[in-house]
Write a protein that holds these residues in place. Structure first.
Motif, PDB file in Angstrom:
ATOM      1  N   ASN A 201      -5.943  32.532   5.957  1.00 32.35           N
ATOM      2  CA  ASN A 201      -7.172  31.808   6.298  1.00 32.35           C
ATOM      3  C   ASN A 201      -7.590  30.754   5.284  1.00 32.35           C
ATOM      4  N   PHE A 202      -6.742  30.478   4.297  1.00 25.30           N
ATOM      5  CA  PHE A 202      -7.106  29.524   3.254  1.00 25.30           C
ATOM      6  C   PHE A 202      -6.106  28.376   3.226  1.00 25.30           C
ATOM      7  N   GLY A 203      -6.628  27.146   3.180  1.00 21.92           N
ATOM      8  CA  GLY A 203      -5.767  25.985   3.099  1.00 21.92           C
ATOM      9  C   GLY A 203      -6.353  24.922   2.192  1.00 21.92           C
ATOM     10  N   PHE A 204      -5.554  23.922   1.862  1.00 18.96           N
ATOM     11  CA  PHE A 204      -6.026  22.812   1.029  1.00 18.96           C
ATOM     12  C   PHE A 204      -5.244  21.558   1.377  1.00 18.96           C
ATOM     13  N   ASN A 205      -5.762  20.441   0.943  1.00 17.12           N
ATOM     14  CA  ASN A 205      -5.069  19.178   1.158  1.00 17.12           C
ATOM     15  C   ASN A 205      -5.511  18.187   0.090  1.00 17.12           C
ATOM     16  N   VAL A 206      -4.589  17.346  -0.348  1.00 17.76           N
ATOM     17  CA  VAL A 206      -4.854  16.305  -1.327  1.00 17.76           C
ATOM     18  C   VAL A 206      -4.300  14.994  -0.781  1.00 17.76           C
ATOM     19  N   ASN A 207      -5.082  13.931  -0.859  1.00 13.82           N
ATOM     20  CA  ASN A 207      -4.635  12.606  -0.430  1.00 13.82           C
ATOM     21  C   ASN A 207      -4.726  11.617  -1.580  1.00 13.82           C
ATOM     22  N   TYR A 208      -3.695  10.794  -1.685  1.00 18.61           N
ATOM     23  CA  TYR A 208      -3.614   9.763  -2.723  1.00 18.61           C
ATOM     24  C   TYR A 208      -3.397   8.417  -2.031  1.00 18.61           C
ATOM     25  N   ARG A 209      -4.124   7.402  -2.491  1.00 21.00           N
ATOM     26  CA  ARG A 209      -3.948   6.052  -1.948  1.00 21.00           C
ATOM     27  C   ARG A 209      -3.929   5.035  -3.085  1.00 21.00           C
ATOM     28  N   TRP A 210      -2.974   4.126  -3.003  1.00 18.39           N
ATOM     29  CA  TRP A 210      -2.938   2.994  -3.941  1.00 18.39           C
ATOM     30  C   TRP A 210      -2.848   1.715  -3.129  1.00 18.39           C
ATOM     31  N   SER A 211      -3.676   0.751  -3.481  1.00 18.06           N
ATOM     32  CA  SER A 211      -3.686  -0.536  -2.797  1.00 18.06           C
ATOM     33  C   SER A 211      -3.468  -1.651  -3.806  1.00 18.06           C
ATOM     34  N   ASP A 212      -2.595  -2.550  -3.482  1.00 19.32           N
ATOM     35  CA  ASP A 212      -2.320  -3.719  -4.316  1.00 19.32           C
ATOM     36  C   ASP A 212      -3.529  -4.664  -4.307  1.00 19.32           C
ATOM     37  N   SER A 213      -3.615  -5.514  -5.306  1.00 21.67           N
ATOM     38  CA  SER A 213      -4.674  -6.528  -5.321  1.00 21.67           C
ATOM     39  C   SER A 213      -4.414  -7.554  -4.227  1.00 21.67           C
ATOM     40  N   PHE A 214      -5.471  -8.192  -3.761  1.00 28.56           N
ATOM     41  CA  PHE A 214      -5.328  -9.225  -2.750  1.00 28.56           C
ATOM     42  C   PHE A 214      -6.535 -10.151  -2.807  1.00 28.56           C
ATOM     43  N   PHE A 215      -6.417 -11.279  -2.114  1.00 33.60           N
ATOM     44  CA  PHE A 215      -7.501 -12.258  -2.093  1.00 33.60           C
ATOM     45  C   PHE A 215      -8.310 -12.066  -0.826  1.00 33.60           C
ATOM     46  N   TRP A 216      -9.613 -11.834  -0.995  1.00 32.94           N
ATOM     47  CA  TRP A 216     -10.520 -11.663   0.138  1.00 32.94           C
ATOM     48  C   TRP A 216     -11.130 -13.011   0.504  1.00 32.94           C
TER      49      TRP A 216
ATOM     50  N   LYS B 149       0.858  -1.188   0.000  1.00 33.01           N
ATOM     51  CA  LYS B 149       0.000   0.000   0.000  1.00 33.01           C
ATOM     52  C   LYS B 149       0.888   1.230   0.000  1.00 33.01           C
ATOM     53  N   VAL B 150       0.488   2.223  -0.780  1.00 37.39           N
ATOM     54  CA  VAL B 150       1.196   3.504  -0.824  1.00 37.39           C
ATOM     55  C   VAL B 150       0.187   4.624  -0.604  1.00 37.39           C
ATOM     56  N   LYS B 151       0.545   5.553   0.252  1.00 38.75           N
ATOM     57  CA  LYS B 151      -0.312   6.703   0.513  1.00 38.75           C
ATOM     58  C   LYS B 151       0.548   7.973   0.461  1.00 38.75           C
ATOM     59  N   ALA B 152      -0.054   9.063   0.021  1.00 40.87           N
ATOM     60  CA  ALA B 152       0.669  10.323  -0.055  1.00 40.87           C
ATOM     61  C   ALA B 152      -0.290  11.469   0.229  1.00 40.87           C
ATOM     62  N   SER B 153       0.246  12.539   0.749  1.00 41.29           N
ATOM     63  CA  SER B 153      -0.554  13.733   1.005  1.00 41.29           C
ATOM     64  C   SER B 153       0.249  14.971   0.624  1.00 41.29           C
ATOM     65  N   PHE B 154      -0.455  15.988   0.178  1.00 39.63           N
ATOM     66  CA  PHE B 154       0.172  17.250  -0.206  1.00 39.63           C
ATOM     67  C   PHE B 154      -0.802  18.367   0.130  1.00 39.63           C
ATOM     68  N   GLY B 155      -0.335  19.363   0.845  1.00 44.79           N
ATOM     69  CA  GLY B 155      -1.253  20.429   1.220  1.00 44.79           C
ATOM     70  C   GLY B 155      -0.545  21.604   1.843  1.00 44.79           C
ATOM     71  N   ASN B 156      -1.342  22.589   2.196  1.00 45.69           N
ATOM     72  CA  ASN B 156      -0.831  23.802   2.820  1.00 45.69           C
ATOM     73  C   ASN B 156      -1.954  24.358   3.691  1.00 45.69           C
ATOM     74  N   THR B 157      -1.712  24.449   4.983  1.00 46.43           N
ATOM     75  CA  THR B 157      -2.752  24.952   5.880  1.00 46.43           C
ATOM     76  C   THR B 157      -2.903  26.464   5.798  1.00 46.43           C
ATOM     77  N   ALA B 158      -1.939  27.122   5.179  1.00 47.28           N
ATOM     78  CA  ALA B 158      -2.002  28.585   5.053  1.00 47.28           C
ATOM     79  C   ALA B 158      -1.446  29.005   3.696  1.00 47.28           C
ATOM     80  N   LEU B 159      -2.109  28.551   2.638  1.00 46.21           N
ATOM     81  CA  LEU B 159      -1.679  28.928   1.292  1.00 46.21           C
ATOM     82  C   LEU B 159      -1.689  30.436   1.148  1.00 46.21           C
ATOM     83  N   PHE B 160      -2.741  31.046   1.627  1.00 47.75           N
ATOM     84  CA  PHE B 160      -2.784  32.480   1.899  1.00 47.75           C
ATOM     85  C   PHE B 160      -3.663  32.674   3.113  1.00 47.75           C
TER      86      PHE B 160
END
Length: 920
Positions: free
Chosen positions: A842-857, A829-840
């Motif tokens: 009182n304004f902020g943003f955040n982006v989250n990315y997740r990748w999960s490998d296949s598996f047997f349930w 599993k790979v996860k990543a985040s990118f953001g800024n709590t004070a881009l200017f």
């Protein structure tokens, strides 16, 4: 008298002189007050906390000069010197420079920096809640490293760490203000369906892996801690409103609402109260998979079709058309035929709801840190739960009521947790018994055969069809004839039968899920550090729990009255620093006893060393043993789940499950009986293994009754600050003994398994029943893996984080083909985040990315492959300080690629939302 007055005045003067008072205010870098900040005398177990406005008053007998340490979750520590009595301090805490500076309490039951924690720990606080991209704080936890969230439905997400996960995840413990909010009869947590409102959450901590040494039997695979806000520290009215839509190919676009309000007020420095209410409503993810997993490629024209999300077609039988018509063998033949099923969408109202309420009274009789707390929580919800079958959970209610006494050195709490299954029902048995309310199985299959035989013969003799063509046409005509007049969803007749079935708790005729199970729990902890001059941090504690199973015989074998049993435990822990506080030793041990099993000792040992001139590298190793008691269902279940009968293996349970089965005509000729009674014990002592029967070489098995599961866990890790980079990595190896899982077997209706004669004829004649047993693996089962997370600042003040998780199972499946581990975890599993709590401002943003490998349930409802998937979430937020508001817009799964995390659930679509939070 004069002497007495003089002496009294002298004593008063001494006391007055000995008392030092320090006042002040603690604020953040934006000059906003920090409520609940800790103010502690360095080197002593004395301190206080700031109020809602960040103010504090600290009294001590210590004479200046001395130092005070100021701490708060999410901020870096600060030490200031006090040089005189009545000094006033203005304290500004800066945001924690790294994630490792944040304070956690779960790893050692005492406050410590993540950097110094003896084991892996993840934290999610007020800052993370504000910046989460998910539609809820609970969903945002899936972005933490090493944490898995399996989505069962819109309102039911199951958290897990380090593998072995199903939606009935009884290996992972969830504590809300110290209360285990597992449903007592189900033995697992229904996500945050009946948990905590995000307005109430102060912090969330997750301990991956075994923690039995401090937290007992339930803390086997990990623990989630939710800590609420104190009404003394967080006062006033807070509220939020979210709206948006859910989007799924199968369900279309549907409205989504989530509202909440929190009210808290301190009437004085002795009494405070708080109350919360939240309401969520949306369209659940529709499950529409019609694949026949037992016969890939088959469709509804197949006479023995059994679709994944089609229910009622599990009722199947072998129709011997030649025997029925008195024809020579091979004239028409025989075929397995299933009844016509109903789609899940015909049986379920996908109205997902969650209503959470709680009320608390905090009383400080001496106006200091000693508190008496009453806390009552009631949650009601609608969701879909996937276990052995798919269950429509409607108006499910979970209640918790707690009384707690505590101060900075101890707590003692007692609480009760009760569940009421409300109007919940089993969708599979709904379909089966709606069919039977209309027409019994015998009649339906008889009509099927009566149409099939002449149609088949006519197709060959008059129609000139091949046998295959004649069979296809005959099966279609036979099904149409047998289904003539069948109840159609949406009609009054269907609805009448549906209502009758879903309010009937007898699974032979109905499908209602009845459960009013409860447990009572008491536990306490005392920190002895202040009694031994802070030589070391020494803690002792214990717990007691009593279960009361009450399903009226519909789930458990409790038709003759509730089943009660108990368990208890006690523990001790010592933690001490050496060598200029660089070396930290933690040792703990716990003894637990369940009334059905021998007692178990769970030790834990951890060593940590802080290196570097700037103390910016921390290395740790730990080893511990843990255990997991069998659940209430492992012990006392007695449930016909359709695909198999589930029988718990408590010794007193084996003879309480007695069922009557019809015997085939061939079997009747052999034993002279039309029916037989089968006792649950036969599943353990007179059965054949599933795999051997399916392979055509039946092998008799004796299944051992269940014992507690044990784990020996090893972990090593490193946390460090290297320039701008914060690094947190760990690796683990788990070795299991008596691993608890299920084994499915076939019980013959007559004969003795392994007799080489009568029992084999029973299998051949179809006079057999599948049973699911609860037992322990004879095989060695091991798992291992690791995580690494790197966080840094880029392009100035942009936050960038990446983490990777690896998990692997070591199990000889070929040797034990019937044993199911339910590891259910992707290897990568790979996860990543990118953001800024004070881009200017009182304004902020955040982006989250997740990748999960296949598996047997692998689970009781269905097995199958879960493909790899990629998910992208994002949000923007804008604060308006003048009205104490935060506005937010975001979405999850913005790429729109639908995916699923378990076989049988609905595909997960996209959620888009906007929100307004006041006084967060």
């Amino acid at each position: 008298m004069r002497r007495l007055i003089i002496i009294s005045l002298m004593l008063f003067g001494v006391i007055s002189y000995a008392q030092t008072t320090v006042q002040g205010t603690v604020v953040d870098e934006n000059n906003e007050p920090i409520p609940g900040a800790n103010v502690v005398l360095v080197g002593k177990a004395e301190g206080t906390t700031t109020d809602f406005d960040g103010n504090f008053t600290f009294n001590t007998s210590e004479q200046p000069p001395f130092s005070l340490r100021f701490t708060s979750i999410g901020f870096s520590d600060l030490i200031l010197q006090v040089t005189s009595n009545n000094q006033t301090l203005s304290v500004t805490l800066s945001e924690a420079s790294t994630l490792l500076d944040e304070i956690v309490i779960s790893a050692s039951r005492t406050p410590e920096r993540i950097f110094e924690s003896p084991v892996s720990v993840e934290r999610f606080g007020l800052k993370e809640i504000k910046n989460t991209t998910a539609e809820s704080f609970y969903g945002g936890l899936q972005n933490l490293k090493g944490v898995d969230i399996n989505t069962n439905s819109l309102t039911f997400q199951s958290i897990n760490t380090r593998g072995f996960a199903t939606f009935a995840n009884n290996r992972f413990l969830q504590l809300v203000d110290g209360m285990d909010n597992s449903a007592p009869g189900l033995n697992f947590v229904l996500g945050n369906l009946v948990g905590m409102s995000e307005l109430e959450v102060q912090s969330v901590e997750i301990l991956p892996g075994a923690s039995s040494a401090l937290y007992g039997a339930g803390a086997f695979n990990g623990i989630l801690f939710m800590q609420s806000k104190s009404p003394f520290d967080f006062q006033g009215i807070s509220a939020y409103g979210k709206t948006g839509l859910t989007s799924q190919d199968a369900a279309g676009d549907n409205n989504y609402y989530d509202f909440g309000i929190r009210v808290a007020h301190a009437f004085s420095d002795k009494l405070a109260v708080k109350a919360n209410l939240s309401f969520l409503k949306g369209e659940d993810w529709h499950a529409v998979n019609t694949t026949d997993l037992g016969n890939l490629g088959a469709d509804r024209t197949d006479p023995n079709y059994n679709g994944l999300n089609i229910y009622g077609d599990e009722v199947t039988t072998l129709l011997n058309f030649d025997a029925a018509a008195g024809l020579p063998t091979g004239t028409v033949g025989a075929a397995n035929v299933s009844r016509t099923g109903y789609a899940e969408s015909d049986l379920v109202d996908y109205d997902a709801q969650s209503v959470k309420t709680d009320f608390s009274i905090f009383y400080r009789p001496f106006a200091n840190d000693f508190e008496i707390i009453y806390n009552g929580r009631v949650g009601r919800g609608n969701t879909i739960y996937q276990g052995a079958n798919r269950y429509s959970v409607k108006n499910f209610i979970l209640q918790q009521h707690k009384i707690e006494f505590r101060n900075k050195n101890f707590f003692l709490r007692g609480y009760i947790t009760t569940e009421n299954s409300g109007d919940s029902y089993d969708t599979r048995f709904t379909a089966i018994n709606v069919n039977r309310r209309w027409k019994g199985d015998t009649q339906w299959f008889t009509e099927y055969a009566q149409t099939y035989i002449p149609t088949f013969l006519g197709g060959i003799q008059q129609g000139g069809l091949s046998r295959e063509q004649a069979s296809t046409a005959a099966h279609a005509a036979a099904r149409q004839a047998a289904d003539t007049g069948r109840l159609v969803p949406g009609t009054p007749g269907f609805q009448s039968a549906f209502n009758s079935v879903t309010t009937d708790g007898d699974l032979t005729t109905g499908s209602k899920f009845i459960d009013n199970t409860k447990f009572r729990h008491a536990n306490g902890n005392y920190n002895l550090a202040h009694l031994i001059d802070d030589w070391a941090d020494v803690q002792i504690g214990g717990s007691f729990r009593e279960y009361e199973l009450n399903s009226g015989g519909t789930i458990f074998t409790d038709s003759d009255g509730p089943i009660k049993y108990n368990e208890y435990g006690a523990y001790a822990q010592l933690q001490k620093k050496f060598f200029d506080d660089r070396f930290k030793f933690t040792g703990s041990a716990r003894y637990d006893k369940n009334e059905f099993f021998d007692g178990f000792l769970s030790p834990r040992l951890s060593l940590a060393y802080t290196a570097g001139e700037r103390r910016n590298h921390n290395f740790r190793v730990s080893a511990q043993q843990g255990f997991r008691n069998p659940t209430t269902q492992d012990l006392f279940i007695g449930l016909n789940a359709g695909s198999a009968i589930l029988v718990g293996s408590a010794p007193s349970n084996l003879d309480k499950d007695v069922r009557t089965f019809d015997v085939s005509q061939s079997g009747q000729d052999l034993i002279g009986q039309e029916t037989v009674d089968i006792v649950g014990r036969a599943a353990y002592e007179n059965a054949y293994s599933l795999s051997s029967v399916l392979a055509g070489a039946p092998e008799a098995v004796n299944t051992s009754i269940i014992e507690p599961e044990e784990i020996t866990a090893f972990e090593a890790g490193y946390r460090g600050q290297i320039g701008k980079f914060t690094i947190d990595l760990s690796g683990y190896y788990n070795r299991y003994k008596n691993f608890i899982a299920n084994v499915t077997v076939f019980v013959p209706f007559y004969g003795t398994a392994g007799d080489g004669g009568l029992s084999l004829l029973a299998l051949q004649n179809g006079d057999r029943q599948a049973y699911q047993t609860y037992t322990n693996s004879e095989s060695d089962i091991n798992s291992y893996g690791g995580t690494i997370g790197v966080d840094t600042k880029v392009l100035g003040n942009f936050d960038l984080g990446v983490n990777y998780t690896y998990a692997e199972l070591d199990f000889d499946e070929a040797r034990f083909p019937d044993f199911r581990t339910n590891f259910n975890t992707p290897k990568h599993k790979v996860k990543a985040s990118f953001g800024n709590t004070a881009l200017f401002e009182n304004f902020g943003f955040n982006v989250n990315y997740r990748w999960s490998d296949s598996f047997f349930w692998e689970a009781s409802f269905a097995d199958g492959d879960v493909p790899a998937y990629t998910v992208l979430d994002a949000q923007i937020n804008y604060s308006v300080p003048s009205i104490k508001s935060v506005f937010k817009a975001g979405g999850s799964n913005l790429l729109g690629d639908e995916y699923f995390q378990a076989v049988g659930t609905g595909n997960i679509g996209s959620i888009y939302y906007v929100s307004w939070t006041i006084n967060p």
